[in-house]
Design an enzyme around this catalytic site. Structure first.
Site, PDB file in Angstrom:
ATOM      1  N   GLU A 189       1.048  -1.100  -0.072  1.00 30.28           N
ATOM      2  CA  GLU A 189       0.552  -0.101  -0.546  1.00 30.28           C
ATOM      3  C   GLU A 189       1.021   1.007   0.311  1.00 30.28           C
ATOM      4  O   GLU A 189       1.701   1.875   1.345  1.00 30.28           O
ATOM      5  CB  GLU A 189      -0.993   0.277   0.992  1.00 30.28           C
ATOM      6  CG  GLU A 189      -1.633   0.769   1.281  1.00 30.28           C
ATOM      7  CD  GLU A 189      -1.779   2.191   1.619  1.00 30.28           C
ATOM      8  OE1 GLU A 189      -1.277   2.892   1.238  1.00 30.28           O
ATOM      9  OE2 GLU A 189      -1.917   2.673   2.718  1.00 30.28           O
ATOM     10  N   CYS A 222      -2.342   9.015   2.818  1.00 33.25           N
ATOM     11  CA  CYS A 222      -1.842   8.617   1.152  1.00 33.25           C
ATOM     12  C   CYS A 222      -3.731   8.166  -0.081  1.00 33.25           C
ATOM     13  O   CYS A 222      -3.887   8.997  -0.794  1.00 33.25           O
ATOM     14  CB  CYS A 222      -2.784   6.779   1.164  1.00 33.25           C
ATOM     15  SG  CYS A 222      -0.316   6.541   2.086  1.00 33.25           S
TER      16      CYS A 222
END
Length: 463
Positions: free
Chosen positions: A231, A265
């Site tokens: 990720e 993010c």
């Protein structure tokens, strides 16, 4: 790397931790493997009872756990409390659902008279988790809860600036009754990461972090023939269509970009606004950002947190400078930030064209890129013109239309009329340079299991 707590608001170094030795790492791997042999045989109710106890302890001592987050990476205290609660909810999700999600699956066979085929989900063994600083507990919970539920054991290499948060989570699991070796925090070095991955008793790695870190660790895992999930970064599009309800849309835009100091993010980093409402959106958004107040993250009146470190703040300022050097217009917004603390003045970037390198960057801080789109189709084109593919959102009064637009955006997650959300009961992950694999729900639960076929065949069945 130096594992140390350095308060990003005061600049004070609070505590330093020594790197792990090679012998400590080797011992941790051995204990994790020994623990796995027993943990994989532990019943789902017994595993769940420990996770539930950990969730209860998090809530019981939420102030103590939240305080560490604010001290170590500068998170607003209210947001730190929210992260503690989210971590507890993730544990409870697997308490409730892990057994059913991992239940054996009977497979349809062409001739049932020949036998029965079943798919079972066996744990693999030791998994290495490499986690970042921006959500110190949540990042652990979303890998620990599913992997321990599946019967795996876990080694943690956390970010070097949140060592006390990592240690606190390890102690939490001990207090919850987790057997020794099932979960271990290691202040490991980069060299030791490769050492861990090369050990045959370690079966995979889950990393959340930068593209650079992901590329290195994915290559190491690939060379060792180990499963990996990544990720990585994101530059989420926040698409505003002409019929969007601007008052509410702007509020979500300000929140979506600036929560956790803009260090997320899935922050709404690229506001893509159709021409018909661009000027009005920009005016209202600027006013909304101007209302943010930087200050002590423990102060309830503070609405803009410092960045995680002075180095991080300096990097964001340098990216702004480079964006301007290539033609962007940078507008600083709101009251002057304090001289104390790793703050960056909230900044809005306009006139960022596709020939500007910044058009493709991820700004990890309170920097908003506002992009003008001719119409809906152009907005989708701009949204997809990114090396990243993590999350995104579409704002419109017509939710059916919004869902159709969302379907055209190439990311792992798209929300209609809400910035990308992080919840215990939603999957998380992206595509392209945002990484691969999924976390949470059954998808995350099954990333590191052996989907094993057991086929019982009649001995007289033909080949």
């Amino acid at each position: 790397m130096a594992y140390a707590t350095l308060n990003p608001y005061t600049g004070e170094q609070l505590k330093v931790f020594p790197d792990a030795t090679d012998s400590e790492v080797a011992e941790a791997i051995t204990k994790a493997h020994q623990a796995f042999l027993a943990w994989r045989e532990t019943s789902f109710p017994a595993r769940g009872a420990i996770l539930q106890r950990a969730a209860d302890l998090l809530r019981e001592h939420k102030e103590r756990y939240a305080k560490l987050l604010t001290l170590e990476m500068g998170k607003l205290y209210a947001e730190a409390l929210g992260e503690v609660e989210l971590s507890a909810r993730i544990m409870e999700y697997y308490v409730e659902h892990a057994e059913s999600l991992l239940a054996p699956q009977k497979l349809p066979v062409a001739d049932a008279a020949e036998g029965e085929a079943v798919l079972v989900n066996d744990p693999l063994g030791i998994i290495l988790a490499i986690e970042p600083w921006n959500f110190p507990y949540y990042q652990i919970a979303r890998i620990l809860a599913p992997q321990l539920s599946a019967g795996n054991t876990l080694l943690l290499k956390h970010a070097s600036n949140v060592p006390q948060s990592a240690a606190a989570f390890e102690q939490l699991m001990r207090e919850a009754g987790l057997p020794e070796g099932v979960f271990r925090n290691l202040y490991a070095t980069r060299k030791q990461i490769e050492m861990i991955l090369n050990d045959p008793r370690v079966h995979g790695v889950a990393l959340t972090g930068s593209e650079e870190a992901g590329a290195i660790v994915a290559a190491q895992a690939g060379k060792a023939l180990k499963k990996s999930t990544m990720e990585l970064g994101g530059a989420d599009a926040f698409v505003v269509l002409a019929d969007a309800e601007l008052d509410k849309t702007v509020k979500w835009a300000v929140f979506g970009r600036h929560w956790n100091g803009g260090q997320v993010c899935v922050s709404s980093k690229r506001m893509i606004v159709v021409d018909a409402v661009y000027d009005e959106f920009l005016r209202r958004y600027t006013e909304g950002v101007a209302e943010l107040r930087a200050g002590d993250p423990f102060d309830p009146a503070t609405t803009l947190a410092p960045l995680s470190s002075q180095t991080a703040a300096d990097e964001v300022r340098e990216k702004i400078r480079q964006a301007v050097a290539h033609g962007a217009v940078a507008t600083e917004v709101g009251p002057k930030i304090p001289t104390q603390g790793a703050f960056v003045q909230p900044t809005i970037l306009t006139n960022v064209t596709a020939d500007n390198p910044a058009y493709y960057w991820e700004f990890f801080g309170p920097v908003s890129m506002i992009l003008r789109a001719k119409d809906e189709d152009d907005a989708v084109r701009i949204a997809n013109d990114s090396p990243f593919g993590l999350g995104g959102s579409v704002f419109t009064a017509d939710t059916r239309r919004g869902a159709k637009v969302a379907a055209r955006i190439s990311t792992g997650m798209v929300f209609v009329n809400h910035p990308t959300m992080v919840k215990a009961d939603l999957p998380f992950g992206g595509v392209r340079r945002s990484g691969y694999g999924r976390e949470l729900l059954g998808l995350g639960l099954k990333e590191f299991v052996n989907h094993k076929l057991i086929d019982v065949v009649d001995i007289d069945a033909p080949f």
